[in-house]
Design a protein around this motif. Structure first.
Motif, short mmCIF file in Angstrom:
data_model
loop_
_atom_site.label_atom_id
_atom_site.label_comp_id
_atom_site.label_asym_id
_atom_site.label_seq_id
_atom_site.Cartn_x
_atom_site.Cartn_y
_atom_site.Cartn_z
N ARG A 98 0.83 -1.21 0.00
CA ARG A 98 0.00 0.00 0.00
C ARG A 98 0.86 1.25 0.00
NH1 ARG A 98 -3.89 1.70 4.97
NH2 ARG A 98 -1.82 1.93 5.91
N ASN A 99 1.98 1.19 0.71
CA ASN A 99 2.86 2.36 0.80
C ASN A 99 4.00 2.33 -0.22
OD1 ASN A 99 1.97 3.89 3.40
ND2 ASN A 99 1.95 1.73 3.96
N ARG A 100 4.19 1.15 -0.85
CA ARG A 100 5.21 0.95 -1.87
C ARG A 100 6.64 0.96 -1.33
NH1 ARG A 100 2.80 3.94 -7.33
NH2 ARG A 100 0.71 3.07 -7.11
N TYR A 101 6.77 0.82 -0.04
CA TYR A 101 8.09 0.65 0.57
C TYR A 101 7.90 0.07 1.96
CZ TYR A 101 7.10 5.04 3.07
OH TYR A 101 6.53 6.01 3.85
N MET A 102 9.00 -0.38 2.55
CA MET A 102 8.96 -0.98 3.88
C MET A 102 8.73 0.09 4.94
SD MET A 102 9.21 -3.86 5.60
CE MET A 102 10.18 -5.06 4.68
N THR A 103 7.61 -0.03 5.64
CA THR A 103 7.27 0.91 6.70
C THR A 103 7.52 0.24 8.05
OG1 THR A 103 4.97 0.18 6.83
CG2 THR A 103 5.49 1.95 5.25
N THR A 104 7.46 1.03 9.09
CA THR A 104 7.62 0.50 10.45
C THR A 104 6.54 -0.52 10.75
OG1 THR A 104 8.66 2.54 11.21
CG2 THR A 104 7.74 1.10 12.89
N ALA A 105 5.31 -0.21 10.36
CA ALA A 105 4.19 -1.13 10.61
C ALA A 105 4.36 -2.43 9.84
CB ALA A 105 2.87 -0.46 10.23
N ALA A 106 4.77 -2.35 8.57
CA ALA A 106 4.98 -3.56 7.78
C ALA A 106 6.09 -4.41 8.40
CB ALA A 106 5.34 -3.20 6.35
N GLN A 107 7.19 -3.76 8.77
CA GLN A 107 8.31 -4.49 9.37
C GLN A 107 7.89 -5.18 10.66
OE1 GLN A 107 12.51 -2.94 9.47
NE2 GLN A 107 12.06 -2.77 11.65
N LYS A 108 7.06 -4.52 11.44
CA LYS A 108 6.58 -5.11 12.71
C LYS A 108 5.92 -6.46 12.47
CE LYS A 108 2.70 -4.57 15.88
NZ LYS A 108 1.55 -3.69 16.28
N TRP A 109 5.06 -6.54 11.45
CA TRP A 109 4.32 -7.78 11.22
C TRP A 109 5.18 -8.82 10.51
CZ3 TRP A 109 0.68 -8.64 14.32
CH2 TRP A 109 -0.12 -7.59 14.81
N TYR A 110 6.08 -8.39 9.64
CA TYR A 110 7.03 -9.34 9.05
C TYR A 110 7.87 -9.99 10.16
CZ TYR A 110 6.49 -7.76 4.14
OH TYR A 110 6.04 -7.49 2.87
N GLU A 111 8.33 -9.17 11.09
CA GLU A 111 9.17 -9.70 12.17
C GLU A 111 8.37 -10.63 13.08
OE1 GLU A 111 10.91 -6.27 14.01
OE2 GLU A 111 12.59 -6.20 12.58
N ALA A 112 7.09 -10.31 13.29
CA ALA A 112 6.25 -11.19 14.11
C ALA A 112 6.14 -12.57 13.45
CB ALA A 112 4.87 -10.56 14.29
N ALA A 113 5.96 -12.58 12.13
CA ALA A 113 5.88 -13.84 11.40
C ALA A 113 7.24 -14.54 11.36
CB ALA A 113 5.37 -13.60 9.98
N ALA A 114 8.29 -13.76 11.17
CA ALA A 114 9.64 -14.34 11.07
C ALA A 114 10.06 -15.02 12.36
CB ALA A 114 10.65 -13.25 10.70
N THR A 115 9.69 -14.45 13.50
CA THR A 115 10.07 -15.06 14.77
C THR A 115 9.31 -16.37 15.02
OG1 THR A 115 8.45 -13.68 15.94
CG2 THR A 115 10.72 -12.89 15.87
N GLN A 116 8.28 -16.61 14.23
CA GLN A 116 7.59 -17.91 14.28
C GLN A 116 8.14 -18.87 13.22
OE1 GLN A 116 3.40 -18.23 15.37
NE2 GLN A 116 3.18 -16.07 14.80
N GLY A 117 9.20 -18.45 12.54
CA GLY A 117 9.83 -19.32 11.55
C GLY A 117 9.32 -19.15 10.14
N ASN A 118 8.61 -18.06 9.86
CA ASN A 118 8.07 -17.85 8.52
C ASN A 118 9.18 -17.40 7.57
OD1 ASN A 118 6.76 -16.37 6.24
ND2 ASN A 118 4.91 -17.01 7.31
N LEU A 119 9.56 -18.28 6.67
CA LEU A 119 10.69 -18.01 5.78
C LEU A 119 10.38 -16.90 4.78
CD1 LEU A 119 11.99 -21.61 5.06
CD2 LEU A 119 12.65 -20.05 6.87
N TYR A 120 9.13 -16.82 4.35
CA TYR A 120 8.75 -15.77 3.41
C TYR A 120 8.97 -14.39 4.04
CZ TYR A 120 6.63 -19.41 0.54
OH TYR A 120 6.43 -20.52 -0.25
N ALA A 121 8.59 -14.27 5.32
CA ALA A 121 8.79 -13.00 6.02
C ALA A 121 10.27 -12.69 6.17
CB ALA A 121 8.11 -13.07 7.40
N MET A 122 11.08 -13.70 6.47
CA MET A 122 12.52 -13.47 6.59
C MET A 122 13.10 -12.96 5.29
SD MET A 122 13.78 -16.80 8.75
CE MET A 122 12.85 -17.39 10.17
#
Length: 325
Positions: A72-96
Motif C-alpha cells: 500500500r505504501n510501496r516501501y517498507m514501513t515500520t508497521a509492515a516491518q513489525k508484522w514481518y518480524e512477528a511472522a519471522a520469529t515464528q519461523g516464517n521463511l517468506y517473512a525473513m
C-alpha cells in the motif's frame, strides 16, 4: 554470532511446529476474508481482517499483513516491518526473505527505513539456514525459497525439477528472458515445457501462458481451450476475463463455440474486482457489447448462471506472487 545461533534454534523450533496460534472461528473467518480480499488486490479492505487474525498470532496473516502494508505504501514501513518480524520469529521463511530484501527497498533511497536489530543480510542468512536442510531432503518449496534467499538459479532449477509449480513458472519466465544455458533453437521448447509442467501442477498463471503458447505456435487449440477454462474455474482473473470474452466472441479466439449466456455470465463476475486496477472500465465496455446480441430471457439465464458459478467456484483472484516485489 551467538545471538544469531540462538535465534536460529528458536526459529527452527517454531518452523517445525508451523503457526502455533490456534484461531477461533471468528478469527479464522477474518483470515479467510482477508486473504480473499488481498488476492483480489483490495489491499485497504483486507487490512482489518488480516490484522484481527495477526493479533491472534497467526503467522500467515502476519506475513500477508506485512505484505499489504508494504504494497500500500510501496516501501517498507515500520508497521509492515513489525508484522514481518512477528511472522519471522515464528519461523516464517517468506517473512525473513522480505525482511532480507529491505536492504534494496525504496526506503533506502528515501532514507526512512525502519530501525531493526537485525540486518537485512542476516535475515537472508537465517532464511537460508532454516530452508537448506529441508531443501537437501528434497522439499521442493524449501528449494524454491533457497533460490529466493540466495538468487542461485541452481536452486530454482532443482525446485522445478522436483515438481514445484511456482519454480516451474519462473523457470519458464527466466528461460524466455534468455537466462540459463539453453541452445537457441531449444529455448521456446524449454519455455513451453516449464509452462506446461507448472500448469499441470495447478498454477493458473502458467495455464494461461501455455494456452497462449499453443495458440501462437499453431498447437492443439482444444488443449489450449481446456487450459483457459480450467484457469477460469480456478478463479484466476485473466482466465475468467479470457474465457468470458472468447465464449461471447468479443473477440473470437481459440475456436470457442459461441455461448452468449455463459460469456455474459462469466464476464459479469468481474464486477467484483472493483479495486483491482482497470477492471470496471473493461466490464462496463464489454458487457453492453455482449448484451446487444442477447434477448432479455438470455440475460436472465446468464444472471442465474453467474450466481451458480459463484456458489460452486473459488473466489476471483489475481494470484499475486506470495513473495511480492
Amino acid at each position: 554470532m551467538k545471538k544469531l545461533a540462538t535465534f536460529i534454534i528458536t526459529a527452527l523450533s517454531a518452523f517445525s511446529l508451523s503457526a502455533f496460534a490456534a484461531l477461533n472461528t471468528e478469527q479464522n473467518l477474518a483470515k479467510e476474508k482477508g486473504l480473499i480480499l488481498y488476492n483480489q488486490l483490495k489491499i485497504t479492505s483486507a487490512l482489518p481482517y488480516l490484522e484481527e487474525a495477526s493479533k491472534a498470532g497467526d503467522q500467515d496473516s502476519q506475513y500477508y499483513l506485512g505484505e499489504s502494508l508494504r504494497k500500500r505504501n510501496r516501501y517498507m514501513t515500520t508497521a509492515a516491518q513489525k508484522w514481518y518480524e512477528a511472522a519471522a520469529t515464528q519461523g516464517n521463511l517468506y517473512a525473513m526473505i522480505q525482511l532480507g530484501r529491505s536492504g534494496n527497498d525504496l526506503c533506502v533511497e528515501m532514507k526512512n527505513c525502519p530501525v531493526s536489530e537485525v540486518k537485512p543480510t542476516d535475515w537472508l542468512l537465517k532464511a537460508s539456514l532454516l530452508a537448506e536442510p529441508k531443501a537437501q531432503q528434497g522439499d521442493s518449496e524449501a528449494m524454491y525459497l533457497m533460490y529466493e534467499a540466495t538468487l542461485d538459479r541452481n536452486w530454482l532449477e532443482k525446485s522445478a525439477e522436483s515438481g514445484n509449480s511456482t519454480a516451474q513458472f519462473w523457470m519458464a519466465i527466466s528461460t524466455r528472458q534468455g537466462e540459463g544455458f539453453v541452445l537457441p533453437w531449444k529455448r521456446k521448447e524449454s519455455v513451453a515445457h516449464w509452462f506446461k509442467a507448472s500448469a499441470e501442477g495447478g498454477n493458473p498463471r502458467a495455464m494461461m501462458e501455455y494456452a497462449a503458447y499453443l495458440h501462437e505456435s499453431g498447437g492443439d487449440l482444444e488443449v489450449a481451450r481446456r487450459w483457459i477454462k480450467t484457469a477460469a474455474e480456478r478463479g484466476y482473473e485473466s482466465g475468467v476475463t479470457s474465457y468470458g470474452a472468447y465464449l461471447a466472441h468479443t473477440p473470437e479466439r481459440f475456436g470457442f463455440e459461441l455461448d452468449l449466456v455463459k460469456g455474459y455470465a462469466i464476464t459479469s463476475l468481474l464486477k467484483e474486482l472493483d479495486e483491482g486496477g482497470s477492471m470496471q472500465s473493461y466490464v462496463e465496455e464489454v458487457l453492453p457489447e455482449i448484451a446487444e446480441k442477447m434477448t432479455p430471457t438470455q440475460i436472465l439465464d446468464a444472471e442465474k448462471f453467474a450466481d451458480q458459478w459463484k456458489k460452486s467456484h473459488p473466489p476471483l483472484s489475481f494470484f499475486p506472487d506470495k513473495l511480492g516485489r
